[in-house]
Design a protein around this motif. Structure first.
Motif, PDB file in Angstrom:
ATOM      1  N   UNK A   1      16.022 -10.513  11.759  1.00 13.96           N
ATOM      2  CA  UNK A   1      15.737 -10.258  10.569  1.00 13.96           C
ATOM      3  C   UNK A   1      14.319  -9.494  11.105  1.00 13.96           C
ATOM      4  N   UNK A   2      14.544  -7.787  10.807  1.00 12.16           N
ATOM      5  CA  UNK A   2      13.094  -7.531  11.298  1.00 12.16           C
ATOM      6  C   UNK A   2      12.639  -7.221  10.104  1.00 12.16           C
ATOM      7  N   UNK A   3      10.890  -7.373   9.846  1.00 10.03           N
ATOM      8  CA  UNK A   3      10.382  -7.113   8.429  1.00 10.03           C
ATOM      9  C   UNK A   3       8.886  -6.427   8.922  1.00 10.03           C
ATOM     10  N   UNK A   4       8.748  -5.167   8.177  1.00 14.75           N
ATOM     11  CA  UNK A   4       7.628  -4.457   8.208  1.00 14.75           C
ATOM     12  C   UNK A   4       6.890  -4.307   6.839  1.00 14.75           C
ATOM     13  N   UNK A   5       5.647  -2.844   6.740  1.00 16.50           N
ATOM     14  CA  UNK A   5       5.380  -2.541   5.593  1.00 16.50           C
ATOM     15  C   UNK A   5       5.192  -0.992   6.093  1.00 16.50           C
ATOM     16  N   UNK A   6       4.472  -0.295   5.196  1.00 20.18           N
ATOM     17  CA  UNK A   6       4.655   0.611   4.973  1.00 20.18           C
ATOM     18  C   UNK A   6       3.619   0.873   3.903  1.00 20.18           C
ATOM     19  N   UNK A   7       2.328   0.676   4.170  1.00 21.46           N
ATOM     20  CA  UNK A   7       1.194   1.775   3.271  1.00 21.46           C
ATOM     21  C   UNK A   7       0.889   3.012   2.807  1.00 21.46           C
ATOM     22  N   UNK A   8       1.187   4.044   2.219  1.00 20.11           N
ATOM     23  CA  UNK A   8       0.833   4.647   1.878  1.00 20.11           C
ATOM     24  C   UNK A   8      -0.597   4.700   0.970  1.00 20.11           C
ATOM     25  N   UNK A   9      -1.265   6.746   1.086  1.00 17.25           N
ATOM     26  CA  UNK A   9      -2.143   6.883   0.718  1.00 17.25           C
ATOM     27  C   UNK A   9      -2.262   7.333  -0.335  1.00 17.25           C
ATOM     28  N   UNK A  10      -2.268   8.094  -0.953  1.00 16.41           N
ATOM     29  CA  UNK A  10      -2.499   9.207  -2.460  1.00 16.41           C
ATOM     30  C   UNK A  10      -0.979  10.178  -2.048  1.00 16.41           C
ATOM     31  N   UNK A  11       0.109  10.013  -2.772  1.00 15.40           N
ATOM     32  CA  UNK A  11       1.264  11.075  -2.889  1.00 15.40           C
ATOM     33  C   UNK A  11       1.429  11.583  -4.193  1.00 15.40           C
ATOM     34  N   UNK A  12       2.098  12.805  -3.802  1.00 15.86           N
ATOM     35  CA  UNK A  12       2.003  13.780  -4.662  1.00 15.86           C
ATOM     36  C   UNK A  12       3.299  13.528  -5.814  1.00 15.86           C
TER      37      UNK A  12
END
Length: 267
Positions: free
Chosen positions: A182-193
């Motif tokens: 199983x591959x696990x990653x994360x995404x950290x957005x900044x300010x999104x519209x």
């Protein structure tokens, strides 16, 4: 300002894949649903809010994922319809605490923020990862936030702490299930519209007795500015998620990817 797509999408990239996107009725979640559907995925989504008329996933479950009952409802519905899930995108999250710093956040608000931004993902993983492990295949993507590194003391203390915990949990999970396929990653957005971002602006304006333009600028100032000059579009976040979920990212595991227009000022 609107998003303009300038690239082509392979309509068969996710053909035969079953995907669950939590919190997929608004903002980045809805954009992720649309992007994966456009690439041929069979997509399910779950949220407390109703499904908008312009969104048509293969399965929608209206449920509250901050409760054990809601998690069970979603997991049972998805596995009952699809039999298995190939990709889980934990997009559910948000902040409902008022402005005013630590003193205005009581125990109830703290628990709400932790349940929404951390425990909902933990619960769904616990329910759905066993079938991935059995097949030794799957992808899990947690949507965190740059607030885990740049918390705004005025309005996002509990949210930021919960997202920091989510990133740490994601990393630990990757260590455990990576050897099991199983591959696990994360995404950290900044300010999104998104609509949620505008609601935060409104809360800050109301608490501070200022207009929304000043409140919006106060967020920009607290973030230290955005070098590209604008927040990210939900579709841009969805594009990163689509890449990480795909076979093109087969060697990417246990990492977090920031998409913030350069907001975080460190390497």
């Amino acid at each position: 300002m609107t998003f303009v797509q300038t690239f082509s999408i392979d309509p068969n990239e996710f053909s035969g894949k079953h995907v669950l996107v939590s919190g997929g009725t608004k903002g980045a979640g809805a954009a992720i649903v649309r992007r994966l559907m456009a690439a041929g995925a069979t997509v399910a989504t779950a949220a407390r809010s109703p499904l908008p008329e312009d969104l048509s996933p293969a399965l929608f479950v209206q449920a509250d994922l901050v409760t054990a009952e809601g998690v069970a409802q979603v997991a049972n519905a998805v596995l009952g319809r699809f039999g298995a899930v190939d990709v889980i995108v934990h997009n559910l999250g948000g902040s409902a605490t008022p402005g005013g710093g630590f003193a205005v956040i009581d125990d109830v608000l703290w628990q709400q923020e932790l349940n929404l931004n951390l425990m909902a993902a933990v619960g769904l993983d616990r329910a759905l990862l066993p079938q991935m492990i059995e097949r030794r295949a799957g992808v899990v993507i947690h949507i965190s936030s740059i607030q885990r590194r740049l918390p705004l003391h005025e309005s996002t203390i509990a949210y930021a702490a919960a997202k920091a915990a989510l990133t740490t949990y994601s990393k630990v999970l990757s260590k455990e299930v990576g050897p099991k396929g199983i591959r696990v990653t994360s995404v950290a957005p900044g300010w999104i519209m998104t609509e949620a971002a505008e609601h935060m602006v409104s809360r800050i304006a109301e608490h501070g007795g200022i207009d929304e333009a000043v409140a919006r600028q106060s967020i920009m100032d607290a973030l230290g500015g955005i070098p590209i000059g604008r927040p990210a579009f939900p579709e841009e976040v969805a594009e990163l998620v689509a890449f990480l979920a795909s076979g093109r990212a087969a060697a990417i595991h246990g990492a977090e990817y920031t998409i913030d227009g350069g907001t975080v000022p460190v390497v």
